[in-house]
Scaffold this motif. Structure first.
Motif, PDB file in Angstrom:
ATOM      1  N   ILE A   1     -42.692 -74.373 -30.393  1.00 20.45           N
ATOM      2  CA  ILE A   1     -43.714 -73.689 -29.551  1.00 20.45           C
ATOM      3  C   ILE A   1     -42.937 -73.847 -28.040  1.00 20.45           C
ATOM      4  CG2 ILE A   1     -45.928 -73.728 -28.500  1.00 20.45           C
ATOM      5  CD1 ILE A   1     -47.014 -75.294 -30.700  1.00 20.45           C
ATOM      6  N   THR A   2     -42.753 -72.559 -27.529  1.00 19.52           N
ATOM      7  CA  THR A   2     -41.990 -72.528 -26.543  1.00 19.52           C
ATOM      8  C   THR A   2     -42.978 -71.808 -25.223  1.00 19.52           C
ATOM      9  OG1 THR A   2     -39.872 -72.201 -27.504  1.00 19.52           O
ATOM     10  CG2 THR A   2     -40.031 -71.572 -25.047  1.00 19.52           C
ATOM     11  N   ILE A   3     -43.290 -72.516 -24.083  1.00 23.55           N
ATOM     12  CA  ILE A   3     -43.910 -71.985 -23.005  1.00 23.55           C
ATOM     13  C   ILE A   3     -43.195 -71.138 -22.561  1.00 23.55           C
ATOM     14  CG2 ILE A   3     -45.133 -72.556 -21.078  1.00 23.55           C
ATOM     15  CD1 ILE A   3     -46.146 -74.146 -23.549  1.00 23.55           C
ATOM     16  N   ASN A   4     -43.433 -69.792 -22.385  1.00 19.84           N
ATOM     17  CA  ASN A   4     -42.558 -68.814 -21.864  1.00 19.84           C
ATOM     18  C   ASN A   4     -43.035 -67.882 -20.811  1.00 19.84           C
ATOM     19  OD1 ASN A   4     -40.188 -66.978 -22.403  1.00 19.84           O
ATOM     20  ND2 ASN A   4     -41.310 -65.487 -23.738  1.00 19.84           N
ATOM     21  N   ARG A   5     -43.013 -68.354 -19.831  1.00 18.77           N
ATOM     22  CA  ARG A   5     -43.330 -68.024 -18.456  1.00 18.77           C
ATOM     23  C   ARG A   5     -42.072 -68.388 -17.514  1.00 18.77           C
ATOM     24  NH1 ARG A   5     -48.303 -69.245 -15.500  1.00 18.77           N
ATOM     25  NH2 ARG A   5     -48.203 -67.120 -14.714  1.00 18.77           N
ATOM     26  N   PRO A   6     -40.866 -67.891 -17.859  1.00 18.12           N
ATOM     27  CA  PRO A   6     -39.829 -68.101 -16.970  1.00 18.12           C
ATOM     28  C   PRO A   6     -39.623 -67.865 -15.389  1.00 18.12           C
ATOM     29  CG  PRO A   6     -38.938 -66.380 -18.258  1.00 18.12           C
ATOM     30  CD  PRO A   6     -40.430 -66.929 -18.801  1.00 18.12           C
ATOM     31  N   SER A   7     -40.587 -66.781 -15.247  1.00 17.77           N
ATOM     32  CA  SER A   7     -40.487 -66.316 -13.601  1.00 17.77           C
ATOM     33  C   SER A   7     -41.616 -67.206 -12.904  1.00 17.77           C
ATOM     34  CB  SER A   7     -41.139 -64.741 -13.713  1.00 17.77           C
ATOM     35  OG  SER A   7     -42.531 -64.998 -14.347  1.00 17.77           O
ATOM     36  N   LYS A   8     -42.331 -67.989 -13.681  1.00 24.39           N
ATOM     37  CA  LYS A   8     -43.289 -68.982 -13.053  1.00 24.39           C
ATOM     38  C   LYS A   8     -42.879 -70.368 -13.338  1.00 24.39           C
ATOM     39  CE  LYS A   8     -46.244 -65.909 -11.478  1.00 24.39           C
ATOM     40  NZ  LYS A   8     -46.452 -65.578 -10.014  1.00 24.39           N
TER      41      LYS A   8
END
Length: 258
Positions: free
Chosen positions: A16-23
């Motif tokens: 499970i990858t948290i995917n909000r790289p811009s934040k």
């Protein structure tokens, strides 16, 4: 399927990858809701034997909560936010399948709390940990005041939460906050190798280890009595018969989770 997460299932390991790289992969309401759904999948999908939680990119695991969401909250709404976080993170902590945090950078605030809710933590050398909430006039609200004490002790936990200092992966390892520190490129392989070893053990027994260890920290629960009950229940399982028989016959056990 998800707006803020990406998931991958390979050889029984659900990443499970948290995917909000811009934040910097910050937690917001959508992340928390989707994380709850992903953890539900870990519980219910028989093809999933274990899980890894990590963040996208090389800079951040989860660099905290999305603070912009806090500005308009009332006291009642703040309590609701914390309770929702507690529910999700408790589901992770009590998951009968192993859940490992692979910390690939900043794990601050809610990110540190998410990592601590996992059964154990593997950190990249660039990982940074901290509970900087007092800088914002708040305190950890997703279980951090409790789990940090459990993992590193009262005195150091008090200091870190009061000063809002960050610590690097080396100090986190020394304090017992993380189990392993590896190069960034070795992070997922290390977490995977540990889980692959656990996959060779009896699944029901693994689930009972989780339950008994968590019982130590539950108010009103006698962990020793929990251990007696869970130990006894093992003797009604096919896995116990298989494990004992394999030991006597000097062969590798083939556990089926029954």
């Amino acid at each position: 399927m998800y707006e803020t997460l990406s998931t991958q299932l390979s050889e029984g390991i659900f990443i499970i990858t948290i995917n909000r790289p811009s934040k910097m992969n910050a937690l917001n309401a959508t992340v928390m809701s989707e994380l709850a759904l992903a953890i539900d999948e870990v519980y219910t999908n028989k093809d999933i034997k274990s899980a890894i939680i990590t963040g996208s990119g090389e800079k951040a695991f989860v660099a905290g909560a999305d603070i912009s969401e806090f500005l308009s909250l009332t006291t009642t709404q703040g309590a609701e936010l914390a309770k929702k976080g507690h529910v999700v993170f408790q589901r992770i902590e009590e998951c009968p399948k192993p859940v490992v945090a692979a910390v690939n950078g900043f794990a601050l605030g809610g990110g540190c709390e998410l990592a601590m809710a996992c059964h154990f933590r593997v950190a990249a050398e660039n990982a940074k940990f901290g509970q900087p909430e007092v800088n914002l006039g708040i305190i950890p609200g997703y279980g951090g005041t409790q789990r940090l004490v459990q993992l590193i002790g009262k005195g150091k936990a008090m200091e870190l939460m009061m000063t809002a200092d960050m610590i690097d992966a080396g100090e986190a390892y020394t304090l017992g906050l993380v189990n392993h520190v590896v190069r960034l490129e070795e992070l997922l392989p290390k977490a995977t190798s540990i889980l692959q070893k656990i996959h060779t053990k009896a699944p029901l027994a693994i689930a009972k280890v989780v339950k008994c260890v968590n019982a130590y920290y539950k108010t009103g629960v006698d962990g020793f009595e929990t251990e007696v009950t869970e130990f006894a229940e093992c003797f009604a399982t096919k896995d116990m018969q298989e494990g004992a028989t394999a030991f006597v016959e000097k062969r590798k056990a083939n556990f089926i989770g029954e």
